[in-house]
Design an enzyme around this catalytic site. Structure first.
Site, PDB file in Angstrom:
ATOM      1  N   GLY B  42      32.474  40.603  46.916  1.00  0.00           N
ATOM      2  CA  GLY B  42      33.414  40.006  45.918  1.00  0.00           C
ATOM      3  C   GLY B  42      34.406  39.534  46.908  1.00  0.00           C
ATOM      4  N   ARG B 331      51.643  44.752  32.091  1.00  0.00           N
ATOM      5  CA  ARG B 331      50.935  44.882  31.195  1.00  0.00           C
ATOM      6  C   ARG B 331      50.785  46.129  30.428  1.00  0.00           C
ATOM      7  NH1 ARG B 331      46.416  42.254  35.410  1.00  0.00           N
ATOM      8  NH2 ARG B 331      47.037  40.320  34.995  1.00  0.00           N
ATOM      9  N   GLU B 426      39.179  46.751  44.764  1.00  0.00           N
ATOM     10  CA  GLU B 426      39.399  47.385  43.555  1.00  0.00           C
ATOM     11  C   GLU B 426      38.486  48.757  43.624  1.00  0.00           C
ATOM     12  OE1 GLU B 426      38.596  45.300  39.932  1.00  0.00           O
ATOM     13  OE2 GLU B 426      38.860  47.132  38.697  1.00  0.00           O
TER      14      GLU B 426
HETATM   15  C1  LIG Z   1      38.295  38.753  33.634  1.00  0.00           C
HETATM   16  C2  LIG Z   1      39.023  39.286  34.914  1.00  0.00           C
HETATM   17  C3  LIG Z   1      40.403  38.407  35.357  1.00  0.00           C
HETATM   18  C4  LIG Z   1      41.015  38.725  36.119  1.00  0.00           C
HETATM   19  N1  LIG Z   1      42.041  38.094  36.589  1.00  0.00           N
HETATM   20  C5  LIG Z   1      42.638  38.279  37.746  1.00  0.00           C
HETATM   21  C6  LIG Z   1      43.830  37.500  38.327  1.00  0.00           C
HETATM   22  O1  LIG Z   1      44.136  36.368  37.551  1.00  0.00           O
HETATM   23  N2  LIG Z   1      44.523  37.839  39.287  1.00  0.00           N
HETATM   24  C7  LIG Z   1      44.240  38.852  39.940  1.00  0.00           C
HETATM   25  O2  LIG Z   1      44.637  39.158  40.995  1.00  0.00           O
HETATM   26  N3  LIG Z   1      42.974  39.835  39.506  1.00  0.00           N
HETATM   27  C8  LIG Z   1      42.580  39.514  38.333  1.00  0.00           C
HETATM   28  N4  LIG Z   1      41.489  40.443  38.087  1.00  0.00           N
HETATM   29  C9  LIG Z   1      41.050  41.547  38.947  1.00  0.00           C
HETATM   30  C10 LIG Z   1      40.552  40.974  40.167  1.00  0.00           C
HETATM   31  O3  LIG Z   1      39.333  39.788  39.770  1.00  0.00           O
HETATM   32  C11 LIG Z   1      39.355  42.148  40.529  1.00  0.00           C
HETATM   33  O4  LIG Z   1      40.196  43.193  41.015  1.00  0.00           O
HETATM   34  C12 LIG Z   1      38.750  41.810  41.839  1.00  0.00           C
HETATM   35  O5  LIG Z   1      38.398  40.550  42.105  1.00  0.00           O
HETATM   36  C13 LIG Z   1      37.663  42.685  42.486  1.00  0.00           C
HETATM   37  O6  LIG Z   1      37.241  42.208  43.778  1.00  0.00           O
HETATM   38  P1  LIG Z   1      36.054  43.226  44.694  1.00  0.00           P
HETATM   39  O7  LIG Z   1      35.728  42.385  45.823  1.00  0.00           O
HETATM   40  O8  LIG Z   1      37.014  44.552  44.895  1.00  0.00           O
HETATM   41  O9  LIG Z   1      35.206  43.427  43.576  1.00  0.00           O
HETATM   42  P2  LIG Z   1      33.953  42.665  42.952  1.00  0.00           P
HETATM   43  O10 LIG Z   1      34.246  41.069  43.079  1.00  0.00           O
HETATM   44  O11 LIG Z   1      33.659  43.059  41.578  1.00  0.00           O
HETATM   45  O12 LIG Z   1      32.778  42.681  43.832  1.00  0.00           O
HETATM   46  C14 LIG Z   1      31.885  43.693  43.819  1.00  0.00           C
HETATM   47  C15 LIG Z   1      30.697  43.364  44.654  1.00  0.00           C
HETATM   48  O13 LIG Z   1      30.025  44.687  44.973  1.00  0.00           O
HETATM   49  C16 LIG Z   1      28.607  44.503  44.986  1.00  0.00           C
HETATM   50  N5  LIG Z   1      28.200  46.113  44.449  1.00  0.00           N
HETATM   51  C17 LIG Z   1      28.688  46.784  43.695  1.00  0.00           C
HETATM   52  N6  LIG Z   1      28.189  47.978  43.516  1.00  0.00           N
HETATM   53  C18 LIG Z   1      27.109  47.892  44.471  1.00  0.00           C
HETATM   54  C19 LIG Z   1      26.063  48.745  45.083  1.00  0.00           C
HETATM   55  N7  LIG Z   1      25.756  49.779  44.579  1.00  0.00           N
HETATM   56  N8  LIG Z   1      24.977  47.955  45.603  1.00  0.00           N
HETATM   57  C20 LIG Z   1      25.153  46.774  46.397  1.00  0.00           C
HETATM   58  N9  LIG Z   1      26.174  46.090  45.986  1.00  0.00           N
HETATM   59  C21 LIG Z   1      26.945  46.433  45.086  1.00  0.00           C
HETATM   60  C22 LIG Z   1      28.594  43.643  43.911  1.00  0.00           C
HETATM   61  O14 LIG Z   1      27.151  42.754  44.040  1.00  0.00           O
HETATM   62  C23 LIG Z   1      29.523  42.608  44.252  1.00  0.00           C
HETATM   63  O15 LIG Z   1      29.220  41.495  45.410  1.00  0.00           O
HETATM   64  C24 LIG Z   1      40.705  39.983  36.970  1.00  0.00           C
HETATM   65  C25 LIG Z   1      39.601  40.858  36.667  1.00  0.00           C
HETATM   66  C26 LIG Z   1      38.604  40.377  35.544  1.00  0.00           C
HETATM   67  C27 LIG Z   1      37.660  41.217  35.082  1.00  0.00           C
END
Ligand SMILES: Cc1cc2nc3c(=O)[nH]c(=O)nc-3n(C[C@H](O)[C@H](O)[C@H](O)COP(=O)(O)OP(=O)(O)OC[C@H]3O[C@@H](n4cnc5c(N)ncnc54)[C@H](O)[C@@H]3O)c2cc1C
Ligand code: FES
Lengths: 260, 639
Positions: B42, B331, B426
């Site tokens: 992500g 929020r 996150e």
């Molecule tokens: C609908 C929605 C709208 C949002 N809008 C906003 C916004 O406008 N502004 C803002 O700042 N935030 C927003 N957020 C929050 C934000 O999008 C997320 O908090 C953030 O993108 C999370 O990013 P990340 O890289 O931590 O995780 P993610 O993008 O969830 O990536 C997780 C990754 O981990 C991998 N993964 C997970 N577990 C495993 C495992 N066991 N084995 C192998 N791979 C695994 C997945 O394949 C994926 O690649 C929004 C969230 C949602 C749900």
């Protein structure tokens, strides 16, 4: 309401597939198409049968994972939506709905309705980027970009990489997908230094993956959930020709343009 | 366990710069001798994997998706914050820092938040250089909008698809390094366990989702960027596949889990329509810039058509209760206010669980085409789902689970309590306290991945001898693999009478009722009885069809739900032990005279970091005190 589902079942990549028909339980018309499959799958599980495998994740039309051909159309009856944004209310009570995977040689079936679309990643890895190291960027406002260009770049950048364009094309061409990336970066000043190298590399990679020629029937744009415009293919063909001249190299099929 | 936050000494504004100057470096020629596993692609994972590979480390990136571009970051709509002050409206690093700390109701770590605000400006530069097509003004400069909890316009956006565009930017950086051979991408691989040898994270166990094959991977450091765990509630705005497995298994190997009960309920989502529902769809908070939220003043009007309710019979309750911020109140506050008016019987829609988000004033003021230009795609989504036209009648919205502020505990270097295991995005807990402000998660994910971990991981790596990576034949690897295959067999052999979804739905309902927008001791204690009972039932009665040797989606979700069934209990336990109200954590026993959170800084100004104590034993609560050197802990006031 109830419908019958005629679903492509294929236990594995090398196994033979066949259609099987399932009667759904009573459905709420406001259910999404994928929620209907969830309900059918829970029933199959309880009956001791294997549920239907289908790809999904966001269920809001943005991740590009869902990939169903519904009644012969990638992503179903409506324009500008993905399979997950299709709702049961779009079908008639008692209707038999045919559900198939995205079919194309470069997208082999993994199981049932799930296909392998990693060919797209391989195309991206040869040029779908701007080569900028983390931390090496100038101030974001140092290069103004006209709103028109940036809006057009966004029109292309919206591509969700689902592959419906390939599934719709009788030649299984990936031109719309590749041209969206090439168009997005080619419209921005940041994308200029690698513009021609990019188009050559990506078009070649597309050919190597076994995607077919573009014969401009437009079926790709018609099913694209993000309505990516055919103009991007024209743009890419132009860039491709310039690139060929610049590089002074020929390649197989060059006479036909970037038909790929 | 002793938690060392490793916050650098010195004035807040200088901590990060000084830290950068003092952490150990790894010689460039040595970097390629080290292998780092990044789980997740992500925003946090892709940016980290790309940046680490650019520095010269060997990187393996593991995802359960087929490609990095599907991570749920792709779904973020509204935007990303940065203290650029391009609008000249008085923004600054300090103001972004302060808004975030206050927004989090003084439960975030000050030094981390300040660093986040500092690096925010570089993120926008980086993304623009990658070709992210942010919205622009006619003059060609970047445009901004406002988000909740701020009185400046500091949010950058790309139509309603900011997360998609930022993710595609990070993905392009990652795929470039894949093309260059510096990152090995393992797609369709689910990380099932962390391997800990002599107290250090030394690798992971994966299960291939297509073949069922379980494999061992050794590394010099492991980075988890696996996203949030909000799907513990079943219904949420997350993708269906988002789960807690990676961080939960790490927790069971010794990584502390911080503030698990801090979950964000987003005020503007499309209401639930039936029990077949599989997900809830967010309507971006940016809509609150131009939409006005109201319900009828009298419950008797709730079932009437909105157009038939006269202006004077409407209650624009956010504008009334929080005049300074109005519809842009944070929020947690907006969600609770919606719950309150619905509890009073004034909620709209069939279920009575909805409030109006009305654009008629803006349409009158700006014209329909201007509103369409700003929010067209959101109005389209709304129409698809509800079959209603929001240009003609107001939208109906209701709060839904959206984000988890809690996550694995990390120190200032983003290292968990297992040395060598780092946690980004996150999945960690560090920056948002008890409530996250809109547009700050994208900022944090990219800050962690592009601008924090590439430096801080060096400090750890520098202490490891090159070439000391353990063999995957080490007994710890063998044992961890056996445990994973054992769980697979166990799940497949129950062959009970209920599908996995049945248990997930019931767990979600328990948590929503007991540990949702409002919580109290009685309900939480009940939850603590209900969840273990449900877990027992799951293991006795779940039906996972098929086998473990091919793509088996029921088996995938069985693993995930089994972990949720454990995590859910920890949520309730944490919420029960935090006997105060703060941010999203609204304990009905602790309400002030105006119905707002009654925070208790004397007893609860700490991070609750839960430590696994073994099967069937109560986890241990470790406390990291929150010391504020710069921000003053005051009552949060948005009036
Ligand atoms: C609908 C929605 C709208 C949002 N809008 C906003 C916004 O406008 N502004 C803002 O700042 N935030 C927003 N957020 C929050 C934000 O999008 C997320 O908090 C953030 O993108 C999370 O990013 P990340 O890289 O931590 O995780 P993610 O993008 O969830 O990536 C997780 C990754 O981990 C991998 N993964 C997970 N577990 C495993 C495992 N066991 N084995 C192998 N791979 C695994 C997945 O394949 C994926 O690649 C929004 C969230 C949602 C749900
Ligand atoms: S499931 Fe993400 S686009 Fe359909």
């Amino acid at each position: 309401m109830r419908v019958n589902l005629k679903v492509w079942r294929q236990p594995g990549p090398h196994a033979r597939g066949e259609f099987k028909t399932y009667a759904t339980p009573d459905l709420n018309p406001d259910m999404s198409f994928l929620e209907m499959l969830d309900v059918v799958n829970d029933e199959l599980t309880l009956k001791g049968e294997e549920p239907i495998a289908f790809a999904h994740d966001c269920r809001e039309g943005i991740c590009g994972t869902c990939s169903l051909v519904i009644n012969g159309k990638p992503h179903g009856p409506h324009r500008a939506v993905a399979s997950c944004q299709t709702y049961v209310r779009s079908f008639k009570d008692g209707e038999t709905i045919t559900i198939e995977p995205f079919r194309a040689k470069p997208f082999p079936v993994i199981r049932d309705l799930v296909t392998d679309r990693t060919a797209f990643d391989r195309i991206m890895s040869v040029g779908g980027y701007v080569s900028v190291r983390t931390g090496a960027a100038p101030d974001a406002n140092s290069i103004p970009i006209s709103k028109i260009d940036s809006d057009r770049a966004m029109d292309a950048a919206q591509c969700i990489g689902c592959g419906a364009c390939v599934a719709a094309c009788k030649n299984a061409s990936a031109m719309l997908f590749v041209s969206a990336k090439v168009g997005h970066l080619g419209l921005l000043p940041q994308g200029q230094p690698e513009r021609y190298r990019r188009v050559l590399a990506m078009v070649n990679a597309m050919d190597d993956e076994g995607f077919g020629n573009c014969t401009v029937t437009g079926s790709c744009a018609a099913v694209c959930p993000k309505e990516i415009n055919l103009d991007f293919i024209t743009r890419m063909n132009r860039d491709y020709l310039v690139a060929l001249v610049q590089e002074g190299v020929g390649r197989k099929g060059a006479k036909e343009g970037a038909g790929g | 366990m002793k938690l060392e936050s490793k916050i650098p000494a010195g004035p807040l504004e200088q901590k990060w710069t000084k830290h950068l100057g003092s952490i150990r470096l790894v010689n460039p020629a040595n970097k390629r001798k080290y292998e780092i596993i990044v789980v997740g692609a992500g925003l946090a994972g892709a940016s980290a994997a790309a940046s680490l590979a650019e520095l010269g480390y060997k990187v393996k990136c593991v995802i359960y998706h087929d490609t990095g571009r599907r991570a749920h970051s792709v779904a973020a709509q509204g935007g990303i914050n940065a203290a650029k002050n391009y609008q000249n409206d008085g923004d600054s690093v300090h103001r972004l820092f302060y808004d975030t700390i206050k927004g989090g109701d003084y439960r975030a770590r000050e030094a981390n938040v300040h660093r986040l605000a500092e690096v925010s400006v570089k993120i926008i530069d980086q993304c623009v250089a990658q070709g992210v097509p942010f919205a622009r003004e006619y003059g060609g400069l970047l445009a901004n909008r406002s988000f909740g909890g701020a009185q400046v316009s500091r949010t950058f956006y790309a139509r309603g698809q900011t997360g998609q565009q930022l993710l595609l930017g990070a993905y392009s950086a990652l795929i470039r390094m894949v093309g260059a051979g510096s990152v090995e991408m393992l797609a369709h691989e689910e990380m099932m366990d962390v391997v800990v040898i002599n107290g250090q994270a030394r690798g992971i166990i994966c299960r291939n989702l297509l073949s069922g094959q379980v494999t061992r991977h050794s590394a010099d450091a492991v980075v988890l960027a696996t996203g949030g765990y909000g799907n513990v509630f079943n219904l949420s705005t997350y993708g269906r596949l988002s789960n807690c497995t990676a961080i939960w298994r790490a927790y069971k190997r010794g990584a502390c889990f911080a503030n698990p009960c801090f979950t964000q309920i987003h005020p503007t989502c499309i209401p639930v329509s039936g029990d077949y529902q599989s997900k809830l769809t967010l309507m971006s908070e940016s809509l609150r810039n131009d939409g006005r939220i109201w319900v009828p003043k009298k419950g008797a009007d709730a079932k009437r058509r909105p157009g038939d309710i006269a202006e004077e019979d409407r209650d624009y309750y956010l504008e009334r209760m929080y005049p300074a911020y109005g519809n842009l109140a944070p929020r947690d506050i907006s969600s609770r206010a919606a719950k309150k008016v619905c509890d009073e019987g004034r909620g709209v829609g069939e279920s009575g669980l909805g409030v109006y988000l009305d654009f008629s004033d803006s349409i009158r003021r700006l014209g329909e085409s201007a509103v369409r230009e700003r929010y067209g795609n959101l109005f389209d989504i709304y129409r698809e789902i509800t079959n209603e036209d929001a240009y003609k009648a107001p939208m109906r919205i209701f709060p839904a689970v959206h984000y988890t502020m809690g996550g694995l505990w990390v120190d200032y270097n983003l290292m968990s309590s297992i040395p060598g295991l780092f946690v980004l995005g996150e999945a960690n807990f560090s920056d948002h306290g008890a409530n996250r402000l809109g547009a700050s998660a994208l900022m944090q994910g990219l800050a962690d991945g592009y601008f924090v971990i590439p430096y801080t991981i060096g400090d750890y790596i520098a202490g490891i001898k090159p070439g000391s990576r353990p063999s995957t034949d080490a007994p710890e690897f063998v044992a961890a693999e056996a445990q994973v295959t054992g769980t697979v067999q166990r799940l497949l052999s129950v062959k009970g009478r209920q599908p996995v979804s049945h248990f997930h739905k019931r767990l979600g309902k328990i948590l929503w009722d007991r540990c949702g927008m409002a919580r109290n001791a009685r309900g939480l204690e009940q939850g603590l009885r209900e969840i273990p009972a449900l877990r027992e039932e799951f293991w006795a009665n779940v039906n996972v069809p098929g086998d473990g040797g091919t793509l088996n989606q029921s088996l995938e979700s069985a693993h995930r739900v089994a972990d949720f069934l454990e995590l859910g209990e920890l949520l309730c336990r944490d919420a029960l032990s935090r006997d105060e109200s703060c941010g999203c954590h609204f304990r009905e026993e602790h309400v002030d005279a105006e119905g707002e959170c009654d925070r208790n800084d004397d007893d609860y100004a700490y991070v609750a970091a839960w430590e696994y104590a073994g099967e069937g034993k109560a986890p241990i609560l470790n406390k990291e005190p929150l010391v504020y050197e710069s921000a003053k802990m005051v009552k949060r006031n948005y009036k």
